[in-house]
Design a protein around this motif. Structure first.
Motif, PDB file in Angstrom:
ATOM      1  N   ASP A  47      34.962  27.234  16.175  1.00 58.16           N
ATOM      2  CA  ASP A  47      33.971  28.115  16.717  1.00 58.16           C
ATOM      3  C   ASP A  47      32.945  27.299  17.501  1.00 58.16           C
ATOM      4  N   SER A  48      32.347  26.126  16.816  1.00 58.54           N
ATOM      5  CA  SER A  48      31.333  25.630  17.922  1.00 58.54           C
ATOM      6  C   SER A  48      32.056  25.131  19.388  1.00 58.54           C
ATOM      7  N   LEU A  49      33.065  24.617  19.181  1.00 64.10           N
ATOM      8  CA  LEU A  49      33.588  24.185  20.428  1.00 64.10           C
ATOM      9  C   LEU A  49      33.780  25.165  21.226  1.00 64.10           C
ATOM     10  N   LEU A  50      34.207  26.319  20.767  1.00 65.91           N
ATOM     11  CA  LEU A  50      34.358  27.552  21.724  1.00 65.91           C
ATOM     12  C   LEU A  50      33.073  27.960  22.418  1.00 65.91           C
ATOM     13  N   THR A  51      31.971  28.125  21.516  1.00 68.82           N
ATOM     14  CA  THR A  51      30.982  28.494  22.201  1.00 68.82           C
ATOM     15  C   THR A  51      30.118  27.470  22.743  1.00 68.82           C
ATOM     16  N   ASN A  52      30.411  26.273  22.765  1.00 69.32           N
ATOM     17  CA  ASN A  52      29.728  25.014  23.486  1.00 69.32           C
ATOM     18  C   ASN A  52      30.331  24.862  24.837  1.00 69.32           C
ATOM     19  N   TYR A  53      31.695  24.918  24.794  1.00 66.61           N
ATOM     20  CA  TYR A  53      32.515  24.217  25.898  1.00 66.61           C
ATOM     21  C   TYR A  53      32.185  25.017  27.171  1.00 66.61           C
ATOM     22  N   GLN A  54      31.680  24.514  28.374  1.00 68.33           N
ATOM     23  CA  GLN A  54      30.970  25.067  29.501  1.00 68.33           C
ATOM     24  C   GLN A  54      32.400  25.899  30.219  1.00 68.33           C
ATOM     25  N   PHE A  55      33.424  24.998  30.187  1.00 66.16           N
ATOM     26  CA  PHE A  55      34.648  25.509  30.915  1.00 66.16           C
ATOM     27  C   PHE A  55      35.002  27.117  30.214  1.00 66.16           C
ATOM     28  N   TYR A  56      34.957  27.264  28.796  1.00 67.62           N
ATOM     29  CA  TYR A  56      35.178  28.385  28.212  1.00 67.62           C
ATOM     30  C   TYR A  56      33.992  29.565  28.724  1.00 67.62           C
ATOM     31  N   LYS A  57      32.855  29.122  28.574  1.00 63.29           N
ATOM     32  CA  LYS A  57      31.638  29.816  29.056  1.00 63.29           C
ATOM     33  C   LYS A  57      31.973  30.508  30.363  1.00 63.29           C
ATOM     34  N   ASP A  58      32.364  29.603  31.412  1.00 63.32           N
ATOM     35  CA  ASP A  58      32.710  29.784  32.774  1.00 63.32           C
ATOM     36  C   ASP A  58      33.781  30.676  32.760  1.00 63.32           C
ATOM     37  N   ALA A  59      34.939  30.683  32.158  1.00 60.40           N
ATOM     38  CA  ALA A  59      36.138  31.308  32.176  1.00 60.40           C
ATOM     39  C   ALA A  59      35.844  32.653  31.467  1.00 60.40           C
ATOM     40  N   GLN A  60      35.141  32.856  30.579  1.00 56.92           N
ATOM     41  CA  GLN A  60      34.760  33.964  30.026  1.00 56.92           C
ATOM     42  C   GLN A  60      33.789  34.943  30.929  1.00 56.92           C
ATOM     43  N   LYS A  61      32.792  34.261  31.691  1.00 57.70           N
ATOM     44  CA  LYS A  61      32.023  35.130  32.635  1.00 57.70           C
ATOM     45  C   LYS A  61      33.222  35.463  33.783  1.00 57.70           C
ATOM     46  N   GLU A  62      33.718  34.662  34.222  1.00 54.62           N
ATOM     47  CA  GLU A  62      34.705  34.887  35.361  1.00 54.62           C
ATOM     48  C   GLU A  62      35.636  36.196  35.168  1.00 54.62           C
ATOM     49  N   PHE A  63      36.312  36.223  33.761  1.00 55.78           N
ATOM     50  CA  PHE A  63      37.078  37.347  33.495  1.00 55.78           C
ATOM     51  C   PHE A  63      36.251  38.662  33.026  1.00 55.78           C
ATOM     52  N   GLU A  64      34.854  38.557  32.448  1.00 55.75           N
ATOM     53  CA  GLU A  64      34.152  39.654  32.449  1.00 55.75           C
ATOM     54  C   GLU A  64      33.886  40.228  33.908  1.00 55.75           C
ATOM     55  N   ASN A  65      33.519  39.323  34.947  1.00 56.70           N
ATOM     56  CA  ASN A  65      33.230  39.816  36.237  1.00 56.70           C
ATOM     57  C   ASN A  65      34.443  40.477  36.889  1.00 56.70           C
ATOM     58  N   LYS A  66      35.576  39.744  36.738  1.00 58.58           N
ATOM     59  CA  LYS A  66      36.809  40.309  37.343  1.00 58.58           C
ATOM     60  C   LYS A  66      37.186  41.515  36.535  1.00 58.58           C
ATOM     61  N   GLY A  67      37.096  41.764  35.271  1.00 57.06           N
ATOM     62  CA  GLY A  67      37.205  43.126  34.510  1.00 57.06           C
ATOM     63  C   GLY A  67      36.276  44.111  34.937  1.00 57.06           C
ATOM     64  N   TYR A  68      35.049  43.833  35.199  1.00 50.14           N
ATOM     65  CA  TYR A  68      33.848  44.699  35.654  1.00 50.14           C
ATOM     66  C   TYR A  68      34.648  45.302  37.198  1.00 50.14           C
ATOM     67  N   ARG A  69      34.802  44.373  37.977  1.00 47.11           N
ATOM     68  CA  ARG A  69      35.328  44.810  39.311  1.00 47.11           C
ATOM     69  C   ARG A  69      36.698  45.660  39.256  1.00 47.11           C
ATOM     70  N   LEU A  70      37.534  45.464  38.309  1.00 45.95           N
ATOM     71  CA  LEU A  70      38.403  46.207  38.155  1.00 45.95           C
ATOM     72  C   LEU A  70      38.323  47.722  37.615  1.00 45.95           C
ATOM     73  N   GLN A  71      37.229  47.758  36.758  1.00 51.06           N
ATOM     74  CA  GLN A  71      36.936  49.033  36.239  1.00 51.06           C
ATOM     75  C   GLN A  71      36.221  49.711  37.282  1.00 51.06           C
ATOM     76  N   VAL A  72      35.430  49.192  38.335  1.00 57.76           N
ATOM     77  CA  VAL A  72      34.913  49.599  39.395  1.00 57.76           C
ATOM     78  C   VAL A  72      35.763  50.332  40.358  1.00 57.76           C
ATOM     79  N   ASP A  73      36.797  49.436  40.648  1.00 60.49           N
ATOM     80  CA  ASP A  73      37.771  49.917  41.804  1.00 60.49           C
ATOM     81  C   ASP A  73      38.680  51.010  41.053  1.00 60.49           C
ATOM     82  N   LEU A  74      39.019  50.821  39.824  1.00 64.89           N
ATOM     83  CA  LEU A  74      39.894  51.907  39.334  1.00 64.89           C
ATOM     84  C   LEU A  74      38.961  53.271  39.131  1.00 64.89           C
ATOM     85  N   GLY A  75      37.657  53.212  38.794  1.00 71.02           N
ATOM     86  CA  GLY A  75      36.832  54.492  38.691  1.00 71.02           C
ATOM     87  C   GLY A  75      36.675  54.964  40.072  1.00 71.02           C
ATOM     88  N   GLN A  76      36.608  54.226  41.119  1.00 72.74           N
ATOM     89  CA  GLN A  76      36.458  54.816  42.690  1.00 72.74           C
ATOM     90  C   GLN A  76      37.847  55.498  42.945  1.00 72.74           C
TER      91      GLN A  76
END
Length: 194
Positions: A47-76
Motif C-alpha cells: 500500500d505504502s509503496l504504491l502511494t509513495n512511488y513517484q513513477f506510479y503517481k506520474d503514471a496515474q496522473k498521466e492516465f487520468e489526463n488521457k482518460g479525461y481527454r478521451l471523455q472530452v473527445d467522445l463528449g464532443q
C-alpha cells in the motif's frame, strides 16, 4: 479517470512483484531480517509503496489526463451527433420519406462508428495501461534484484492492508521506505535523462 479498481490492479502487481522478488536494504538501515528456519525475511508494505512511488503517481496522473481527454473527445463527438439529429428532426416535416430513411440510416451509421471509435480508444488506453503496469513491475523487480546482491534476503513478502496472504507483519522488518526511496531516486535519474 480516478478508478479505484485500477489502483487495486496496481496494488496486486506490486504485491506480486515484491512478494516473489528478493530485496536487501542498505547496510545503514535499521530493519533487520527475521529468520524462520535460517531464512532471512523482510516485508514491503505494498500500500505504502504504491502511494509513495513517484513513477506510479506520474503514471496515474498521466492516465487520468488521457482518460479525461478521451471523455472530452467522445463528449464532443456525441454532442455533434446529437445536434445533427436535432437538425434533422427540425427539418423532418419538409423531408420526404426517402430522405428521412436516408437520414436515419446515416445517423445510425455515425452512431455505430462513434461506438466503435469509443471502444477502440478505450482499448488503446487499456493497452497503454498494461504496458505501464509491466514497466512498473519491471522497475520494482529490477531494483529489488540489484539491491539484493549486497545482503541477500531470501524472502521479501508483500504486505497489504487491503488484502493478501500476510495477516500480520512486524514493523521491525519493514523495508518499504528504503525500497520507495531507492525506486524514487532511480526514477528521478531516469526521468532527468529524458
Amino acid at each position: 479517470m480516478k478508478n479505484p479498481s485500477i489502483a487495486y490492479v496496481w496494488l496486486a502487481i506490486l504485491t506480486i512483484a515484491v512478494g516473489y522478488s528478493l530485496f536487501k536494504p542498505s547496510t545503514s538501515g535499521s530493519a533487520s531480517a527475521t529468520t524462520a528456519d535460517g531464512k532471512r525475511i523482510v516485508f514491503v508494505n505494498s500500500d505504502s509503496l504504491l502511494t509513495n512511488y513517484q513513477f506510479y503517481k506520474d503514471a496515474q496522473k498521466e492516465f487520468e489526463n488521457k482518460g479525461y481527454r478521451l471523455q472530452v473527445d467522445l463528449g464532443q463527438k456525441e454532442r455533434s451527433l446529437q445536434a445533427e439529429l436535432q437538425a434533422i428532426q427540425q427539418r423532418a416535416s419538409a423531408m420526404t420519406q426517402a430522405q428521412l430513411q436516408a437520414a436515419d440510416m446515416t445517423l445510425k451509421k455515425k452512431g455505430a462508428e462513434l461506438q466503435q471509435y469509443s471502444q477502440q480508444k478505450q482499448a488503446e488506453l487499456g493497452q497503454e495501461q498494461a504496458k505501464k503496469n509491466e514497466e512498473l513491475y519491471n522497475n520494482i523487480r529490477e531494483y529489488i534484484l540489484k539491491v539484493n546482491k549486497e545482503n541477500k534476503y531470501e524472502f521479501v513478502l508483500g504486505y497489504s492492508k487491503v488484502g493478501g496472504g500476510i495477516l500480520f507483519a512486524d514493523a521491525s522488518v519493514d523495508v518499504t521506505q528504503k525500497l520507495v526511496d531507492g525506486l524514487n531516486k532511480e526514477y528521478a535519474a531516469k526521468k532527468g535523462n529524458k
